[in-house]
Every structure is written in C-alpha cells, then in structure tokens.
Design an enzyme around this catalytic site. Sequence first.
Site, PDB file in Angstrom:
ATOM      1  N   ASN A 167      -0.372   6.182   0.774  1.00 28.90           N
ATOM      2  CA  ASN A 167      -0.126   7.120  -0.329  1.00 28.90           C
ATOM      3  C   ASN A 167      -0.492   8.573  -0.036  1.00 28.90           C
ATOM      4  O   ASN A 167       0.105   9.482  -0.618  1.00 28.90           O
ATOM      5  CB  ASN A 167      -0.818   6.625  -1.611  1.00 28.90           C
ATOM      6  CG  ASN A 167      -2.309   6.444  -1.468  1.00 28.90           C
ATOM      7  OD1 ASN A 167      -2.837   6.419  -0.358  1.00 28.90           O
ATOM      8  ND2 ASN A 167      -2.992   6.308  -2.580  1.00 28.90           N
ATOM      9  N   GLY A 242      -7.519   1.293   1.741  1.00 26.81           N
ATOM     10  CA  GLY A 242      -6.418   0.379   1.446  1.00 26.81           C
ATOM     11  C   GLY A 242      -6.809  -0.577   0.332  1.00 26.81           C
ATOM     12  O   GLY A 242      -7.730  -0.302  -0.450  1.00 26.81           O
ATOM     13  N   SER A 243      -6.145  -1.701   0.305  1.00 20.17           N
ATOM     14  CA  SER A 243      -6.334  -2.631  -0.809  1.00 20.17           C
ATOM     15  C   SER A 243      -7.612  -3.460  -0.637  1.00 20.17           C
ATOM     16  O   SER A 243      -8.141  -3.581   0.475  1.00 20.17           O
ATOM     17  CB  SER A 243      -5.125  -3.562  -0.883  1.00 20.17           C
ATOM     18  OG  SER A 243      -5.059  -4.311   0.308  1.00 20.17           O
ATOM     19  N   THR A 246      -7.312  -6.471   2.002  1.00 20.26           N
ATOM     20  CA  THR A 246      -7.392  -6.031   3.402  1.00 20.26           C
ATOM     21  C   THR A 246      -8.797  -5.522   3.705  1.00 20.26           C
ATOM     22  O   THR A 246      -9.339  -5.767   4.789  1.00 20.26           O
ATOM     23  CB  THR A 246      -6.345  -4.935   3.710  1.00 20.26           C
ATOM     24  OG1 THR A 246      -5.094  -5.319   3.150  1.00 20.26           O
ATOM     25  CG2 THR A 246      -6.188  -4.709   5.179  1.00 20.26           C
ATOM     26  N   GLU A 264     -12.761   2.270   1.279  1.00 25.29           N
ATOM     27  CA  GLU A 264     -12.183   3.007   0.141  1.00 25.29           C
ATOM     28  C   GLU A 264     -11.040   2.151  -0.383  1.00 25.29           C
ATOM     29  O   GLU A 264      -9.946   2.154   0.171  1.00 25.29           O
ATOM     30  CB  GLU A 264     -11.657   4.373   0.605  1.00 25.29           C
ATOM     31  CG  GLU A 264     -12.726   5.334   1.091  1.00 25.29           C
ATOM     32  CD  GLU A 264     -13.574   5.919  -0.026  1.00 25.29           C
ATOM     33  OE1 GLU A 264     -13.263   5.667  -1.215  1.00 25.29           O
ATOM     34  OE2 GLU A 264     -14.549   6.610   0.284  1.00 25.29           O
ATOM     35  N   CYS A 298      -5.147   5.524  -5.879  1.00 21.52           N
ATOM     36  CA  CYS A 298      -6.222   4.532  -6.022  1.00 21.52           C
ATOM     37  C   CYS A 298      -7.080   4.758  -7.260  1.00 21.52           C
ATOM     38  O   CYS A 298      -7.475   3.817  -7.933  1.00 21.52           O
ATOM     39  CB  CYS A 298      -7.100   4.579  -4.785  1.00 21.52           C
ATOM     40  SG  CYS A 298      -7.674   6.246  -4.395  1.00 21.52           S
ATOM     41  N   GLU A 401      -4.303  -3.929 -10.450  1.00 21.23           N
ATOM     42  CA  GLU A 401      -3.822  -2.630  -9.963  1.00 21.23           C
ATOM     43  C   GLU A 401      -2.313  -2.728  -9.734  1.00 21.23           C
ATOM     44  O   GLU A 401      -1.852  -3.519  -8.913  1.00 21.23           O
ATOM     45  CB  GLU A 401      -4.532  -2.270  -8.652  1.00 21.23           C
ATOM     46  CG  GLU A 401      -4.153  -0.904  -8.134  1.00 21.23           C
ATOM     47  CD  GLU A 401      -4.790  -0.573  -6.786  1.00 21.23           C
ATOM     48  OE1 GLU A 401      -4.770  -1.424  -5.882  1.00 21.23           O
ATOM     49  OE2 GLU A 401      -5.278   0.562  -6.653  1.00 21.23           O
ATOM     50  N   GLU A 478     -16.344   9.423   0.884  1.00 19.50           N
ATOM     51  CA  GLU A 478     -15.620  10.440   1.636  1.00 19.50           C
ATOM     52  C   GLU A 478     -15.841  11.757   0.904  1.00 19.50           C
ATOM     53  O   GLU A 478     -16.144  11.763  -0.303  1.00 19.50           O
ATOM     54  CB  GLU A 478     -14.128  10.084   1.726  1.00 19.50           C
ATOM     55  CG  GLU A 478     -13.961   8.833   2.575  1.00 19.50           C
ATOM     56  CD  GLU A 478     -12.563   8.513   3.044  1.00 19.50           C
ATOM     57  OE1 GLU A 478     -11.644   8.556   2.216  1.00 19.50           O
ATOM     58  OE2 GLU A 478     -12.413   8.190   4.230  1.00 19.50           O
TER      59      GLU A 478
HETATM   60  N1  LIG Z   1     -10.291   4.274  -2.541  1.00 23.33           N
HETATM   61  C1  LIG Z   1      -9.483   5.083  -1.887  1.00 23.33           C
HETATM   62  O1  LIG Z   1      -9.859   6.152  -1.436  1.00 23.33           O
HETATM   63  C2  LIG Z   1      -8.029   4.699  -1.687  1.00 23.33           C
HETATM   64  C3  LIG Z   1      -7.121   5.681  -1.329  1.00 23.33           C
HETATM   65  C4  LIG Z   1      -5.787   5.327  -1.150  1.00 23.33           C
HETATM   66  C5  LIG Z   1      -5.362   4.026  -1.354  1.00 23.33           C
HETATM   67  N2  LIG Z   1      -6.268   3.085  -1.725  1.00 23.33           N
HETATM   68  C6  LIG Z   1      -5.826   1.710  -1.983  1.00 23.33           C
HETATM   69  O2  LIG Z   1      -4.894   1.293  -0.997  1.00 23.33           O
HETATM   70  C7  LIG Z   1      -3.972   0.359  -1.531  1.00 23.33           C
HETATM   71  C8  LIG Z   1      -2.571   0.781  -1.214  1.00 23.33           C
HETATM   72  O3  LIG Z   1      -2.437   1.055   0.131  1.00 23.33           O
HETATM   73  P1  LIG Z   1      -1.748   0.032   1.150  1.00 23.33           P
HETATM   74  O4  LIG Z   1      -0.704  -0.742   0.454  1.00 23.33           O
HETATM   75  O5  LIG Z   1      -1.371   0.843   2.349  1.00 23.33           O
HETATM   76  O6  LIG Z   1      -2.986  -0.928   1.491  1.00 23.33           O
HETATM   77  P2  LIG Z   1      -3.058  -2.118   2.552  1.00 23.33           P
HETATM   78  O7  LIG Z   1      -4.380  -2.760   2.370  1.00 23.33           O
HETATM   79  O8  LIG Z   1      -1.848  -2.950   2.523  1.00 23.33           O
HETATM   80  O9  LIG Z   1      -2.999  -1.371   3.976  1.00 23.33           O
HETATM   81  C9  LIG Z   1      -3.918  -0.372   4.311  1.00 23.33           C
HETATM   82  C10 LIG Z   1      -4.021  -0.263   5.819  1.00 23.33           C
HETATM   83  O10 LIG Z   1      -4.593  -1.452   6.326  1.00 23.33           O
HETATM   84  C11 LIG Z   1      -3.834  -1.912   7.435  1.00 23.33           C
HETATM   85  N3  LIG Z   1      -4.037  -3.352   7.569  1.00 23.33           N
HETATM   86  C12 LIG Z   1      -3.348  -4.350   6.966  1.00 23.33           C
HETATM   87  N4  LIG Z   1      -3.859  -5.549   7.333  1.00 23.33           N
HETATM   88  C13 LIG Z   1      -4.882  -5.293   8.172  1.00 23.33           C
HETATM   89  C14 LIG Z   1      -5.788  -6.106   8.887  1.00 23.33           C
HETATM   90  N5  LIG Z   1      -5.741  -7.446   8.822  1.00 23.33           N
HETATM   91  N6  LIG Z   1      -6.727  -5.511   9.672  1.00 23.33           N
HETATM   92  C15 LIG Z   1      -6.804  -4.165   9.731  1.00 23.33           C
HETATM   93  N7  LIG Z   1      -5.952  -3.325   9.088  1.00 23.33           N
HETATM   94  C16 LIG Z   1      -5.009  -3.893   8.320  1.00 23.33           C
HETATM   95  C17 LIG Z   1      -2.423  -1.498   7.078  1.00 23.33           C
HETATM   96  O11 LIG Z   1      -1.595  -1.510   8.210  1.00 23.33           O
HETATM   97  C18 LIG Z   1      -2.684  -0.103   6.524  1.00 23.33           C
HETATM   98  O12 LIG Z   1      -2.834   0.831   7.560  1.00 23.33           O
HETATM   99  C19 LIG Z   1      -4.241   0.336  -3.028  1.00 23.33           C
HETATM  100  O13 LIG Z   1      -4.999  -0.776  -3.360  1.00 23.33           O
HETATM  101  C20 LIG Z   1      -5.026   1.622  -3.245  1.00 23.33           C
HETATM  102  O14 LIG Z   1      -5.816   1.622  -4.383  1.00 23.33           O
HETATM  103  C21 LIG Z   1      -7.591   3.385  -1.882  1.00 23.33           C
HETATM  104  C1  LIG Z   2      -6.356  13.252  -4.318  1.00 19.48           C
HETATM  105  N1  LIG Z   2      -6.579  12.190  -5.303  1.00 19.48           N
HETATM  106  C2  LIG Z   2      -5.640  12.337  -6.400  1.00 19.48           C
HETATM  107  C3  LIG Z   2      -7.926  12.303  -5.807  1.00 19.48           C
HETATM  108  C4  LIG Z   2      -6.347  10.891  -4.698  1.00 19.48           C
HETATM  109  C5  LIG Z   2      -7.294  10.470  -3.637  1.00 19.48           C
HETATM  110  C6  LIG Z   2      -6.826   9.281  -2.813  1.00 19.48           C
HETATM  111  C7  LIG Z   2      -6.492   8.061  -3.587  1.00 19.48           C
HETATM  112  O1  LIG Z   2      -5.506   7.365  -3.486  1.00 19.48           O
END
Ligand SMILES: NC(=O)c1ccc[n+]([C@@H]2O[C@H](COP(=O)([O-])OP(=O)(O)OC[C@H]3O[C@@H](n4cnc5c(N)ncnc54)[C@H](O)[C@@H]3O)[C@@H](O)[C@H]2O)c1
Ligand SMILES: C[N+](C)(C)CCCC=O
Length: 504
Positions: A167, A242-243, A246, A264, A298, A401, A478
């Site tokens: 994202n 990520g999620s 994961t 995160e 997120c 989510e 972060e």
């Molecule tokens: N808290 C935060 O700062 C933050 C920011 C952005 C997105 N997110 C979260 O990310 C999610 C959406 O992003 P997404 O769909 O790319 O997430 P995702 O978990 O599908 O993938 C994230 C990353 O993990 C990698 N990955 C997948 N499987 C893996 C494994 N087994 N080992 C290591 N790496 C692996 C993917 O290739 C990708 O680079 C949402 O849940 C969102 O809330 C959190």
């Molecule tokens: C810049 N924002 C809007 C705070 C998003 C941070 C990253 C989350 O997905």
Amino acid sequence: MEPSTLDLPGTVTGTMVVTEPLNFWGGQRVKPRQQANAEPVFEPATGRVLCQMFPCGSEEVDEAIKSAHSAYLKWSKMAGMERARIMLEAARIIREKRDTIAKLEVINNGKSITEAVVDIDVAWQCIEYYAGMAATLAGQHVQLPGGAFAYTRREALGVCVGIGAFNYPFQIAAWKSAPALACGNAMVFKPSPMTPVTAVLLAEIYKEAGVPEGLFCVVQGGADTGSLLCHHPGVAKVSFTGSVPTGKKVMEMSAKSVKHVTLELGGKSPLLIFKDCELENAVKGALMANFLTQGQVCCNGTRVYVQREIMPQFLEEVVKRTKVIPVGDPLLDDTRMGALISKPQLDKVLAYVNQAKKEGARVLCGGDPFVPSDPKLKGGYFMSPCVLDNCRDEMTCVKEEIFGPVMSVLPFDTEEEVIKRANNSPFGLASGVFTRDISRAHRVAENLQAGTCFINNYNISPVEVPFGGYKMSGFGRENGQVTIEYYSQLKTVVVEMGDVDSLF
Ligand SMILES: NC(=O)c1ccc[n+]([C@@H]2O[C@H](COP(=O)([O-])OP(=O)(O)OC[C@H]3O[C@@H](n4cnc5c(N)ncnc54)[C@H](O)[C@@H]3O)[C@@H](O)[C@H]2O)c1
Ligand SMILES: C[N+](C)(C)CCCC=O
C-alpha cells in the site's frame, strides 16, 4: 525503444512498460538469474501488465546479503556526521525526483497522484529526520565505586531485512531504511510482489548520494523469497509490514535464530465521534480515516462509533461527501480515489460488502464495482466508496480488516460503553476521538488500547511521531526517536581503575 522507468514526463495511464531489472545489490541493478517463476505485475488502473516480477532464489538472496554485509562493515565504522551528510543528500535527490517517483508509484499501486506525492514527501522527510539523528547516537556514563565506571555504546545490529506491504511501497522502504542506516546498519529490502517497481529507485538514490555499494539492496519476490530472508543466518533483524497471518510466520521464522523483529501489522481501528464534536471536522476526519489509498491503509478508522443523538446529521453529511469523491484515473490531479491493488483484492472487498448486507447492514452509498467512462480504464480495479449503516459489533464487516473503501458506522450512547466496545478487538493499531471536551479527549486516549490515538483528526503521521501497534497489530515502532532503539543494540563497557578484588 523501450520506455525507461525514469523517462516519465509525458506518461499517461495505460502506456508504461517496465523492462529494467528490479533487483539491486553490489551497487547496481541485477538481472534475475532465472525467469521460471515470473509473476505478472498489473497496473491497477487499467489491468494491463506493467512488468514481470522474477522472484529471487537462495543464491540471489545470499549474494544480496553478502553485498549488504560488506557495505555494513564500512558504513558502521563511519562517523555519524558522515552518514548524516550522505543521507541528507539522498533526501535531496528524492525531493528533486519526487514527481517522477510519485508517478511510477501511482502506475504500480493505483493510488491517486495527490496522495503519492505526499507519500514521497514523507519518504524524504523520514530520511532527513534520521540523518539528523545519526550523529546524536550516544551512550551513558555510569560512575561506580572506587573510581571504576561503566559506559554504554549504541551499536548497529548488522544486516537488517525490510519486508514491505503493497500500500505504501516507496514510503515503507524509506520508513525502514532511514533509521536502519542512521544507526550504521545495512538493509536488504523486499517489496511486495505486487509493487516491485519503486524500491529500486531508492537503492539508486542512496548509491548516487554516496553510500557504500550494497548498503541498501533490493530483492524481489513473494513468500518464498521472504522466507529465505527470515531464515538467513547473515540477517540480524527483520522489520516486517503486512498482514497478521504473515507477521506471525515472520516472527516464527526469525525466532529460530533469535533475530530482532519489528512487526507492523493490520488493524480494525475505532473512531469515536461524540455529540459535542465539531461535526464538519468529524465528518472530514471520518473520510480521512477510511478512504485514503482506496481504504487500503493499516491504521484506518473503519469502525466509526457515532453518539446516537448526532447520528442522522453525521450520516447525511458523510454520505453526501462520500458520493462526490472523484474516482478514476489516478494520474489526474482531480482524482481523489484510484484503483484497488488487484482484481482479487477488489473481489474480496465487494464480497465483504455483500456479506455485510446479508448480516443486516444497510448500504448508504457505494460498495459497487465502478467503471470509469474513459475506455482505457475499463479493466481497472475500481469501486465506489461505501458507507454502511445499521452495523452491529458482531458483524464480519465490523470485526475483520477489509482493506478497501468501506466505512462501518455504529451508534453508541455513553463514553464507558463505547470504550469497552472499541477495545473489544484483537487489533490495536490506531484509534481516534472527536470531541470538544478536552478532559474527555485525554481520558478516551488513555483508555483506548491502541498504539496511536488521534484527537480531532485522523491519519496524521509526521515522521517525528512514533507509529506502531498494540495487541495483534504488532510491536516495535517506526518513525520518531524511539525507533533508533529498534535498529541498534546497547553494549555495556565496565572499566576497573584499581586492583581486582578476587574471591579466589
Ligand atoms: N502496521 C503497519 O504499519 C502497516 C502498514 C501497511 C500495511 N499493513 C498491513 O499489511 C496488510 C496488507 O499488505 P499485504 O497484503 O501486502 O500483506 P501480506 O502479509 O500479504 O504481505 C506483506 C509482505 O510479506 C511478504 N510475505 C508473504 N508471505 C511471506 C512469508 N511466508 N515470509 C516472509 N514474507 C512473506 C509479501 O511478499 C509482502 O512483501 C494489511 O493487513 C495491512 O494492515 C500494516
Ligand atoms: C501514512 N499513513 C496514512 C499514516 C499510513 C501509514 C501506513 C499504513 O498503512
């Protein structure tokens, strides 16, 4: 002639093709070793193939980590001021190339150009911020009896891995690399396989700014490549965005060799709107909390709790404004909502809306696939932003989510009740409150179980301010000063000035 990734001035949606290698180590772009498992990368606004993503295998991951390690040996010995100077230069180059990077980000991610420009600004601000901190890293001096003393040194960890979500591709790479580099580490970064295009630009920029070759490497790939990185013995830390599912795997893999971990993860954040709020600001806040980056954020405040007395006015105003959000070509300045990242993601979000209807929610607006009139956008992954009313806490749309432009609105009566309901979630990334009562605002902020609470605004994340989760939304931070602690380790040095007082 093939268009170059940096040759963008006249580029319009639907024309870009990326053919250059997207891996980077040893100071240069590196061609994929094998093309066997190539995955197409789509332009979300058109559904066209933008490029192929060739996942890195174990030999490539190994090469990148070796390259990062040799850079780390040089970089970690440099004075903080020297590191700062190079990082400031990197920030300056990003500012210079901001519009080009933003355009590529839009083409690869689908978000509006207005947002992407802000993302790139946040990226250089982050690097500038941590450059300012690079020379201030210091330990403590502790006086001990008999003239003895101890001091602490803040030292780098080594090679850190960054794994990014789709994202905020460029911004996430900056949020992770800036504190890592400021502390003297090297980083190997793996972007999402859906957004592989812009991280390599950051690698080129760091190189142009003068970092040792290999200091910031990019390896492409998905779960398999991510897993190779998390298991690699040469890696000291994994910072993952990520999620939740994961994130759990990343933590488990990293635990095998006791690597440092920052997670995160996802969220389902509550936004509490009290009847004494300034309503227009609360409505604007709710839109900011739900519709940035097509709702794929997120920390979005997707559970909007509105005090019962002001519910009719709130709904009228929020729906009126949601209906006129310009959805369409993300490269146009007037667009405020672009395309979701992929067809499966669009289908998933639409399925959530259908499920919500089945469970009794009322769709006040949106929630449908959207087909812009421009023929080149016909294959894009667009939907109309959606407001759901009649929601209850136990509904799927309120618990899970969704990661799309869907706002769930719920009524509440008292402060005590709404805090309890807001906290009844396994997530704890962010939260928000709109009220004119200053005591209530701080009381609510204290009692909400979340890493951030926004008072009378939402989704404001300046780089000076720490960002991260409670509960299953992760740990570590972060941004802000505290992140230095997550990219360094403390050594204690104990100094005797007299004779050894031995027990033996
Ligand atoms: N808290 C935060 O700062 C933050 C920011 C952005 C997105 N997110 C979260 O990310 C999610 C959406 O992003 P997404 O769909 O790319 O997430 P995702 O978990 O599908 O993938 C994230 C990353 O993990 C990698 N990955 C997948 N499987 C893996 C494994 N087994 N080992 C290591 N790496 C692996 C993917 O290739 C990708 O680079 C949402 O849940 C969102 O809330 C959190
Ligand atoms: C810049 N924002 C809007 C705070 C998003 C941070 C990253 C989350 O997905």
